[in-house]
Write a protein that holds these residues in place. Structure first.
Motif, PDB file in Angstrom:
ATOM      1  N   ALA A 143       0.825  -1.213   0.000  1.00 47.09           N
ATOM      2  CA  ALA A 143       0.000   0.000   0.000  1.00 47.09           C
ATOM      3  C   ALA A 143       0.864   1.270   0.000  1.00 47.09           C
ATOM      4  CB  ALA A 143      -0.980   0.003   1.159  1.00 47.09           C
ATOM      5  N   ILE A 144       1.866   1.285  -0.890  1.00 46.68           N
ATOM      6  CA  ILE A 144       2.714   2.459  -1.061  1.00 46.68           C
ATOM      7  C   ILE A 144       2.805   2.772  -2.549  1.00 46.68           C
ATOM      8  CG2 ILE A 144       4.087   2.208   1.050  1.00 46.68           C
ATOM      9  CD1 ILE A 144       6.224   0.782  -0.533  1.00 46.68           C
ATOM     10  N   PRO A 145       3.059   4.027  -2.909  1.00 50.18           N
ATOM     11  CA  PRO A 145       3.144   4.390  -4.323  1.00 50.18           C
ATOM     12  C   PRO A 145       4.277   3.654  -5.039  1.00 50.18           C
ATOM     13  CG  PRO A 145       3.011   6.360  -2.946  1.00 50.18           C
ATOM     14  CD  PRO A 145       3.199   5.198  -2.029  1.00 50.18           C
ATOM     15  N   LEU A 146       4.087   3.389  -6.318  1.00 62.68           N
ATOM     16  CA  LEU A 146       5.089   2.711  -7.129  1.00 62.68           C
ATOM     17  C   LEU A 146       6.412   3.474  -7.123  1.00 62.68           C
ATOM     18  CD1 LEU A 146       5.919   0.442  -9.055  1.00 62.68           C
ATOM     19  CD2 LEU A 146       4.907   1.766 -10.927  1.00 62.68           C
ATOM     20  N   GLY A 147       6.358   4.783  -7.188  1.00 59.83           N
ATOM     21  CA  GLY A 147       7.569   5.596  -7.154  1.00 59.83           C
ATOM     22  C   GLY A 147       8.358   5.404  -5.872  1.00 59.83           C
TER      23      GLY A 147
END
Length: 170
Positions: A143-147
């Motif tokens: 649940a973290i951004p791909l970046g």
């Protein structure tokens, strides 16, 4: 294209290539096939190796890792079930006596370097390297951004490279 040099090359790296493959696929028979394919590809594509981009063992282990991850994904699609085996499993191939000390030292240095990473970097690295997850899969599961996944993974790899290259030169 020297057969004796090729045999020496294989002997030098076979335990590490096989060990990485068996760690990822958790199947000794499949790991042997992956190791063989790794050396075949290295033989066929030796001219593409660029020493400015990294050491030969790094190049070879990257080939093995990619093949093992591909094989694991294919097998996961075929089996379509969860894998209950541990994340990291020791390789069953026994290194020769003179390599045993070097291998133990390499493993200890790697464990220490991974242990020195931040928790976030370590988690992303282990998910990518040992479970073969893509950046998108890690992004979704954590649940973290791909970046953020890409930044943490890059930072972890750069840190490991810096630590292990310095240790290797000493």
């Amino acid at each position: 294209r020297d057969p004796e040099a090729a045999a020496a090359f294989v002997r030098s790296f076979q335990s590490r290539v096989y060990g990485l493959a068996v760690t990822i696929v958790k199947d000794p028979g499949l790991a042997e096939e992956i190791a063989q394919e790794t050396f075949l590809r290295a033989w066929k594509h030796a001219s593409t190796y660029d020493p400015r981009r990294g050491r030969v063992d790094t190049w070879l282990l990257t080939i093995a890792r990619n093949l093992a991850i591909d094989a694991r994904r294919v097998r996961a699609r075929e089996i379509n079930s969860t894998d209950e085996t541990p994340l990291v499993q020791l390789a069953s191939s026994e290194p020769n006596p003179e390599d045993r000390g070097v291998l133990v030292d390499d493993v200890k240095r790697l464990e220490q370097a991974i242990g020195d990473l931040s928790e976030e970097q370590r988690r992303v690295l282990l998910l990518a390297a040992f479970q073969g997850r893509s950046g998108r899969e890690i992004s979704a599961s954590e649940a973290i951004p791909l970046g953020t996944v890409k930044s943490r993974l890059r930072a972890a790899m750069l840190r490991l490279r810096a630590v292990l290259e310095v240790s290797h030169e000493q």
